[in-house]
Design an enzyme around this catalytic site. Structure first.
Site, mmCIF file in Angstrom:
data_model
loop_
_atom_site.group_PDB
_atom_site.id
_atom_site.type_symbol
_atom_site.label_atom_id
_atom_site.label_comp_id
_atom_site.label_asym_id
_atom_site.label_seq_id
_atom_site.Cartn_x
_atom_site.Cartn_y
_atom_site.Cartn_z
ATOM 1 N N LYS A 41 -7.811 2.902 5.210
ATOM 2 C CA LYS A 41 -7.797 1.908 4.132
ATOM 3 C C LYS A 41 -7.846 0.487 4.674
ATOM 4 C CE LYS A 41 -5.600 2.947 -0.301
ATOM 5 N NZ LYS A 41 -4.303 3.047 -0.990
ATOM 6 N N ARG A 90 1.681 4.636 -15.198
ATOM 7 C CA ARG A 90 1.191 3.576 -16.077
ATOM 8 C C ARG A 90 0.406 4.119 -17.255
ATOM 9 N NH1 ARG A 90 -1.399 0.527 -11.038
ATOM 10 N NH2 ARG A 90 -1.459 2.712 -10.459
ATOM 11 N N SER A 129 -2.017 -3.606 -8.044
ATOM 12 C CA SER A 129 -2.268 -4.419 -6.850
ATOM 13 C C SER A 129 -3.744 -4.791 -6.771
ATOM 14 C CB SER A 129 -1.858 -3.664 -5.594
ATOM 15 O OG SER A 129 -0.477 -3.424 -5.577
HETATM 16 P P1 ADP Z 1 -0.744 3.963 -3.893
HETATM 17 O O1 ADP Z 1 -1.792 3.517 -2.909
HETATM 18 O O2 ADP Z 1 0.143 5.059 -3.402
HETATM 19 O O3 ADP Z 1 -1.228 4.176 -5.300
HETATM 20 P P2 ADP Z 1 0.457 1.595 -4.964
HETATM 21 O O4 ADP Z 1 1.164 0.528 -4.212
HETATM 22 O O5 ADP Z 1 -0.780 1.209 -5.691
HETATM 23 O O6 ADP Z 1 0.215 2.714 -3.910
HETATM 24 O O7 ADP Z 1 1.453 2.271 -6.007
HETATM 25 C C1 ADP Z 1 2.674 2.812 -5.621
HETATM 26 C C2 ADP Z 1 3.387 3.379 -6.830
HETATM 27 O O8 ADP Z 1 3.646 2.346 -7.758
HETATM 28 C C3 ADP Z 1 2.612 4.433 -7.605
HETATM 29 O O9 ADP Z 1 3.523 5.391 -8.107
HETATM 30 C C4 ADP Z 1 2.025 3.673 -8.748
HETATM 31 O O10 ADP Z 1 1.794 4.509 -9.869
HETATM 32 C C5 ADP Z 1 3.152 2.717 -9.018
HETATM 33 N N1 ADP Z 1 2.696 1.531 -9.719
HETATM 34 C C6 ADP Z 1 1.755 0.642 -9.360
HETATM 35 N N2 ADP Z 1 1.598 -0.324 -10.301
HETATM 36 C C7 ADP Z 1 2.484 -0.020 -11.272
HETATM 37 C C8 ADP Z 1 2.784 -0.584 -12.542
HETATM 38 N N3 ADP Z 1 2.157 -1.667 -13.024
HETATM 39 N N4 ADP Z 1 3.747 0.028 -13.246
HETATM 40 C C9 ADP Z 1 4.352 1.129 -12.776
HETATM 41 N N5 ADP Z 1 4.098 1.725 -11.652
HETATM 42 C C10 ADP Z 1 3.166 1.167 -10.890
#
Ligand code: ADP
Length: 152
Positions: A41, A90, A129
């Site tokens: 990544k 989400r 993100s």
């Molecule tokens: P990954 O690459 O494992 O998806 P992320 O950093 O994008 O890593 O997400 C980590 C966790 O946070 C996941 O469980 C994702 O669903 C959760 N997450 C990300 N954004 C939100 C949000 N806006 N609300 C709730 N959970 C979130």
């Protein structure tokens, strides 16, 4: 002692992640926010920066740790004696994706690790993100979607 690992990329941590963390804190004795390192990544922020942003955002919670790991999430959980993996949901797409991962993790950990899901508070579920990175790339007001500790 109930220990949960909240794994993710956190590139960067958002108010959506923070919402899940804040609400999980009272549920566990210890919560470890763990950045999974994936060599394939490409990240916007270095591992050090991502750790710094999270540490500053959660400094006021005494039972939250920040760490990083390589390899499978379940192996990391076993190493840390964590019985739970915390993930945020989400939308239905997250559910479908997380369902497969949760079943896989439970199988790989021989039923020693359970996944726990929290639904994002309304108003935070649109935050990701990747959207934050897009806003940063275009000079937009990313501060609206991230904890105060995230400043570039
Ligand atoms: P990954 O690459 O494992 O998806 P992320 O950093 O994008 O890593 O997400 C980590 C966790 O946070 C996941 O469980 C994702 O669903 C959760 N997450 C990300 N954004 C939100 C949000 N806006 N609300 C709730 N959970 C979130």
């Amino acid at each position: 002692m109930k220990i949960a690992v909240f794994p993710g990329s956190f590139d960067p941590i958002t108010l959506g992640h923070y919402d899940i963390i804040e609400r999980a804190v009272p549920l566990f004795d210890k919560l470890i926010i763990a950045i999974g390192k994936n060599a394939q990544k490409k990240y916007m922020f270095s591992l050090e920066k991502r750790i710094e942003f999270i540490k500053k955002s959660v400094a006021h919670f005494p039972n939250v740790e920040v760490d990083s790991f390589e390899g499978l999430t379940v192996d990391y959980c076993i190493e840390k004696k964590a019985q739970f993996v915390l993930r945020g949901l989400r939308n239905p797409a997250d559910f479908e994706f997380e369902k497969a991962i949760a079943h896989t993790n439970r199988t790989l950990a021989h039923h020693q690790v359970e996944s726990v899901f929290l639904l994002t508070s309304s108003g935070k579920s649109f935050i990701s993100s990747s959207i934050v990175r897009e806003i940063i790339n275009h000079g937009g007001e990313y501060e609206l979607l991230v904890p105060d500790a995230v400043r570039i």
